[in-house]
Scaffold this motif. Sequence first.
Motif, PDB file in Angstrom:
ATOM      1  N   UNK A 110       0.894  -0.721   0.042  1.00  0.00           N
ATOM      2  CA  UNK A 110      -0.134   0.019  -0.196  1.00  0.00           C
ATOM      3  C   UNK A 110       0.747   1.247   0.082  1.00  0.00           C
ATOM      4  N   UNK A 111       1.791   1.565   0.780  1.00  0.00           N
ATOM      5  CA  UNK A 111       2.787   2.045   0.707  1.00  0.00           C
ATOM      6  C   UNK A 111       3.283   2.922  -0.584  1.00  0.00           C
ATOM      7  N   UNK A 112       3.704   1.857  -0.949  1.00  0.00           N
ATOM      8  CA  UNK A 112       5.178   1.694  -2.282  1.00  0.00           C
ATOM      9  C   UNK A 112       3.860   2.581  -3.928  1.00  0.00           C
ATOM     10  N   UNK A 113       3.338   1.531  -3.794  1.00  0.00           N
ATOM     11  CA  UNK A 113       2.205   1.925  -5.432  1.00  0.00           C
ATOM     12  C   UNK A 113       0.935   3.169  -4.874  1.00  0.00           C
ATOM     13  N   UNK A 114       1.191   3.814  -3.689  1.00  0.00           N
ATOM     14  CA  UNK A 114      -0.109   4.887  -3.628  1.00  0.00           C
ATOM     15  C   UNK A 114      -1.214   4.470  -3.847  1.00  0.00           C
ATOM     16  N   UNK A 115      -1.825   5.384  -5.502  1.00  0.00           N
ATOM     17  CA  UNK A 115      -2.890   5.696  -5.446  1.00  0.00           C
ATOM     18  C   UNK A 115      -3.058   4.547  -5.818  1.00  0.00           C
ATOM     19  N   UNK A 116      -4.425   3.362  -5.934  1.00  0.00           N
ATOM     20  CA  UNK A 116      -4.166   1.958  -6.988  1.00  0.00           C
ATOM     21  C   UNK A 116      -4.554   2.805  -7.861  1.00  0.00           C
ATOM     22  N   UNK A 117      -5.211   2.673  -8.321  1.00  0.00           N
ATOM     23  CA  UNK A 117      -6.087   3.619  -9.793  1.00  0.00           C
ATOM     24  C   UNK A 117      -4.921   4.231 -10.528  1.00  0.00           C
ATOM     25  N   UNK A 118      -4.522   4.690  -9.983  1.00  0.00           N
ATOM     26  CA  UNK A 118      -3.216   5.227 -10.268  1.00  0.00           C
ATOM     27  C   UNK A 118      -1.618   3.864 -10.815  1.00  0.00           C
ATOM     28  N   UNK A 119      -1.568   3.218 -10.412  1.00  0.00           N
ATOM     29  CA  UNK A 119      -0.475   2.234 -10.438  1.00  0.00           C
ATOM     30  C   UNK A 119      -1.815   2.072 -11.340  1.00  0.00           C
ATOM     31  N   UNK A 120      -2.675   1.298 -11.298  1.00  0.00           N
ATOM     32  CA  UNK A 120      -3.719   0.330 -12.297  1.00  0.00           C
ATOM     33  C   UNK A 120      -3.382   1.127 -13.746  1.00  0.00           C
ATOM     34  N   UNK A 121      -3.417   1.961 -13.790  1.00  0.00           N
ATOM     35  CA  UNK A 121      -3.658   2.241 -15.017  1.00  0.00           C
ATOM     36  C   UNK A 121      -2.673   2.841 -15.889  1.00  0.00           C
ATOM     37  N   UNK A 122      -0.998   2.238 -14.708  1.00  0.00           N
ATOM     38  CA  UNK A 122       0.009   2.440 -15.965  1.00  0.00           C
ATOM     39  C   UNK A 122       0.175   0.437 -16.339  1.00  0.00           C
ATOM     40  N   UNK A 123      -0.703  -0.013 -15.961  1.00  0.00           N
ATOM     41  CA  UNK A 123      -0.847  -1.317 -16.845  1.00  0.00           C
ATOM     42  C   UNK A 123      -1.916  -1.217 -17.932  1.00  0.00           C
ATOM     43  N   UNK A 124      -2.540  -0.463 -17.970  1.00  0.00           N
ATOM     44  CA  UNK A 124      -3.325  -0.104 -18.768  1.00  0.00           C
ATOM     45  C   UNK A 124      -4.014   1.132 -20.079  1.00  0.00           C
ATOM     46  N   UNK A 125      -1.921   1.177 -20.290  1.00  0.00           N
ATOM     47  CA  UNK A 125      -2.709   1.958 -21.660  1.00  0.00           C
ATOM     48  C   UNK A 125      -3.039   1.299 -22.703  1.00  0.00           C
ATOM     49  N   UNK A 126      -3.762   1.901 -22.957  1.00  0.00           N
ATOM     50  CA  UNK A 126      -3.703   1.736 -24.684  1.00  0.00           C
ATOM     51  C   UNK A 126      -5.792   0.711 -24.567  1.00  0.00           C
ATOM     52  N   UNK A 127      -5.672   0.841 -23.431  1.00  0.00           N
ATOM     53  CA  UNK A 127      -7.226  -0.146 -23.421  1.00  0.00           C
ATOM     54  C   UNK A 127      -8.149   0.604 -22.590  1.00  0.00           C
ATOM     55  N   UNK A 128      -9.508   0.828 -23.448  1.00  0.00           N
ATOM     56  CA  UNK A 128     -10.154   1.823 -23.190  1.00  0.00           C
ATOM     57  C   UNK A 128     -11.734   0.764 -22.097  1.00  0.00           C
ATOM     58  N   UNK A 129     -12.042   1.482 -21.336  1.00  0.00           N
ATOM     59  CA  UNK A 129     -12.993   1.795 -20.243  1.00  0.00           C
ATOM     60  C   UNK A 129     -14.196   1.308 -20.696  1.00  0.00           C
ATOM     61  N   UNK A 130     -14.700   0.398 -20.129  1.00  0.00           N
ATOM     62  CA  UNK A 130     -16.247   0.352 -20.316  1.00  0.00           C
ATOM     63  C   UNK A 130     -17.115   1.419 -19.481  1.00  0.00           C
ATOM     64  N   UNK A 131     -18.364   1.571 -20.459  1.00  0.00           N
ATOM     65  CA  UNK A 131     -19.180   1.602 -20.637  1.00  0.00           C
ATOM     66  C   UNK A 131     -19.593   1.724 -19.370  1.00  0.00           C
ATOM     67  N   UNK A 132     -20.669   1.366 -18.349  1.00  0.00           N
ATOM     68  CA  UNK A 132     -21.295   1.232 -17.286  1.00  0.00           C
ATOM     69  C   UNK A 132     -22.319   1.704 -17.199  1.00  0.00           C
ATOM     70  N   UNK A 133     -22.756   2.663 -17.527  1.00  0.00           N
ATOM     71  CA  UNK A 133     -23.879   3.781 -17.239  1.00  0.00           C
ATOM     72  C   UNK A 133     -25.100   3.428 -18.098  1.00  0.00           C
ATOM     73  N   UNK A 134     -26.146   2.956 -16.786  1.00  0.00           N
ATOM     74  CA  UNK A 134     -27.979   2.469 -17.561  1.00  0.00           C
ATOM     75  C   UNK A 134     -27.772   3.367 -19.249  1.00  0.00           C
TER      76      UNK A 134
END
Length: 89
Positions: A65-89
């Motif tokens: 937890x201390x070394x990755x910082x914000x989990x979303x930002x950490x994950x986004x570094x692995x997700x370059x080029x992937x589109x987020x799904x539109x989960x709205x109804x």
Amino acid sequence: MSELKIIKSENKELYKALHGENKKLMRDIKFYLHQFYIKNTDYHLIVNNILKDFHVRLNEDKNIWDTIGDPQVYCDSYLNGYEKKDLSI
């Protein structure tokens, strides 16, 4: 055995080795990854890379937890080029 089966098996073992907060964090990360359009093979490769990174940090006696910082930002570094799904109804 196919490469994907090997990666899935390795992921399973790496995940089992996590404990407590680290296991919960990985569960949350997997949930976050499912919000993107990612091919099955790519998903398992990304999870594998994250799990390996977690274990490197743990082997260096670092708190994940201390070394990755914000989990979303950490994950986004692995997700370059992937589109987020539109989960709205």
